[in-house]
Design an enzyme around this catalytic site. Structure first.
Site, PDB file in Angstrom:
ATOM      1  N   SER A 184      19.940   2.408  13.470  1.00  0.00           N
ATOM      2  CA  SER A 184      18.793   2.746  12.631  1.00  0.00           C
ATOM      3  C   SER A 184      18.026   3.928  13.209  1.00  0.00           C
ATOM      4  O   SER A 184      17.842   4.040  14.423  1.00  0.00           O
ATOM      5  CB  SER A 184      17.853   1.536  12.529  1.00  0.00           C
ATOM      6  OG  SER A 184      16.607   1.919  11.982  1.00  0.00           O
ATOM      7  N   GLY A 199      14.515  -0.609   5.319  1.00  0.00           N
ATOM      8  CA  GLY A 199      14.228  -1.579   6.365  1.00  0.00           C
ATOM      9  C   GLY A 199      15.294  -1.633   7.436  1.00  0.00           C
ATOM     10  O   GLY A 199      16.333  -0.957   7.374  1.00  0.00           O
ATOM     11  N   ASN A 200      15.032  -2.432   8.455  1.00  0.00           N
ATOM     12  CA  ASN A 200      15.973  -2.628   9.551  1.00  0.00           C
ATOM     13  C   ASN A 200      15.547  -3.848  10.347  1.00  0.00           C
ATOM     14  O   ASN A 200      14.408  -4.314  10.238  1.00  0.00           O
ATOM     15  CB  ASN A 200      16.077  -1.388  10.453  1.00  0.00           C
ATOM     16  CG  ASN A 200      14.746  -0.678  10.621  1.00  0.00           C
ATOM     17  OD1 ASN A 200      13.829  -1.209  11.238  1.00  0.00           O
ATOM     18  ND2 ASN A 200      14.629   0.512  10.052  1.00  0.00           N
ATOM     19  N   HIS A 243      11.625  -4.850   9.937  1.00  0.00           N
ATOM     20  CA  HIS A 243      10.899  -3.801   9.203  1.00  0.00           C
ATOM     21  C   HIS A 243      11.252  -3.916   7.736  1.00  0.00           C
ATOM     22  O   HIS A 243      12.427  -3.933   7.364  1.00  0.00           O
ATOM     23  CB  HIS A 243      11.276  -2.418   9.732  1.00  0.00           C
ATOM     24  CG  HIS A 243      10.851  -1.283   8.841  1.00  0.00           C
ATOM     25  ND1 HIS A 243       9.592  -1.210   8.279  1.00  0.00           N
ATOM     26  CD2 HIS A 243      11.519  -0.191   8.399  1.00  0.00           C
ATOM     27  CE1 HIS A 243       9.506  -0.107   7.545  1.00  0.00           C
ATOM     28  NE2 HIS A 243      10.667   0.527   7.597  1.00  0.00           N
ATOM     29  N   GLU A 287      15.054   4.306  13.204  1.00  0.00           N
ATOM     30  CA  GLU A 287      13.805   3.825  13.798  1.00  0.00           C
ATOM     31  C   GLU A 287      14.041   3.066  15.099  1.00  0.00           C
ATOM     32  O   GLU A 287      13.153   2.349  15.576  1.00  0.00           O
ATOM     33  CB  GLU A 287      13.046   2.986  12.777  1.00  0.00           C
ATOM     34  CG  GLU A 287      12.364   3.879  11.763  1.00  0.00           C
ATOM     35  CD  GLU A 287      12.137   3.236  10.409  1.00  0.00           C
ATOM     36  OE1 GLU A 287      11.406   3.843   9.610  1.00  0.00           O
ATOM     37  OE2 GLU A 287      12.688   2.162  10.134  1.00  0.00           O
TER      38      GLU A 287
END
Length: 222
Positions: free
Chosen positions: A85, A36-37, A106, A87
């Site tokens: 990240s 996640g982030n 996320h 993403e």
């Protein structure tokens, strides 16, 4: 990079809030390890627009507020020594699509991933899901999630009204007008996904719709 004596574009309070929700995502069972982030929009008095985002490949229990990175809307790191990240391009694509989104969370929670692996839309069966996600959460077919093109497709699928999208076999992206609300979206969708999964096994669940719920005006959430 921030030079010595230069005031950061991300306050200490914001950095600590992001770290709090990172660790809360683990406590809530939404993430583990480095999954996640999180990111949050920032605006400067000088016209600067960007985001603060978590670093790549750092365990939350070892993360510090100063590890957060400040990135402009073109994806250039302007503060921070770590890598952002992976993403990051996806976050930026969602911010461009949704001016109302002030934060992104996320997560890779279990029942979101169960339904995502099945390719099943997460339909609302719980009130919190309706209030926070605002509708059925669509599922995007699996692909690697580290490029702007993926981010654009993800943002288009989520659209302008619903506050989350599932990445098949890879979790959830939730948006909110604050980090607190984005996190509540992620929690609500996972709770709803678990109940929906079991309800479908037991019978035909009663589905809810945001527009059909008579919420008192003062209680309607953003």
């Amino acid at each position: 990079m921030t030079s010595t004596g230069t005031r950061s574009r991300a306050s200490q309070a914001l950095r600590e809030e992001i770290l709090y929700y990172c660790r809360e995502s683990v406590r809530a069972g939404l993430n583990f390890n480095t999954q996640g982030n999180i990111s949050v929009r920032v605006h400067g008095d000088d016209g600067f627009e960007g985001i603060v985002i978590t670093p790549s490949d750092v365990r939350y229990d070892a993360m510090h507020p100063e590890d957060m990175l400040v990135v402009d809307l073109d994806g250039t790191v302007v503060e921070g020594d770590l890598l952002p990240s992976t993403e990051l391009p996806v976050h930026l694509a969602h911010y461009r699509r949704r001016p109302d989104a002030q934060a992104i969370v996320h997560t890779e929670s279990t029942f979101v991933n169960v339904l995502g692996a099945l390719g099943q839309t997460i339909d609302p069966v719980l009130l919190n899901m309706v209030l926070y996600a605002k509708g059925p959460v669509p599922v995007m077919p699996f692909e690697f999630s580290t490029c702007a093109a993926f981010g654009q497709r993800s943002a288009e699928l989520m659209g302008d009204d619903v506050n989350a999208v599932v990445w098949a076999n890879h979790g959830l992206l939730a948006v909110g007008v604050s980090l607190k609300l984005a996190f509540k979206v992620a929690v609500a969708v996972e709770e709803n996904a678990e109940v929906l999964y079991h309800a479908r096994r037991a019978g035909t669940p009663n589905l809810l719709a945001y527009d059909q719920i008579d919420v008192p005006e003062g209680a309607r959430l953003p």
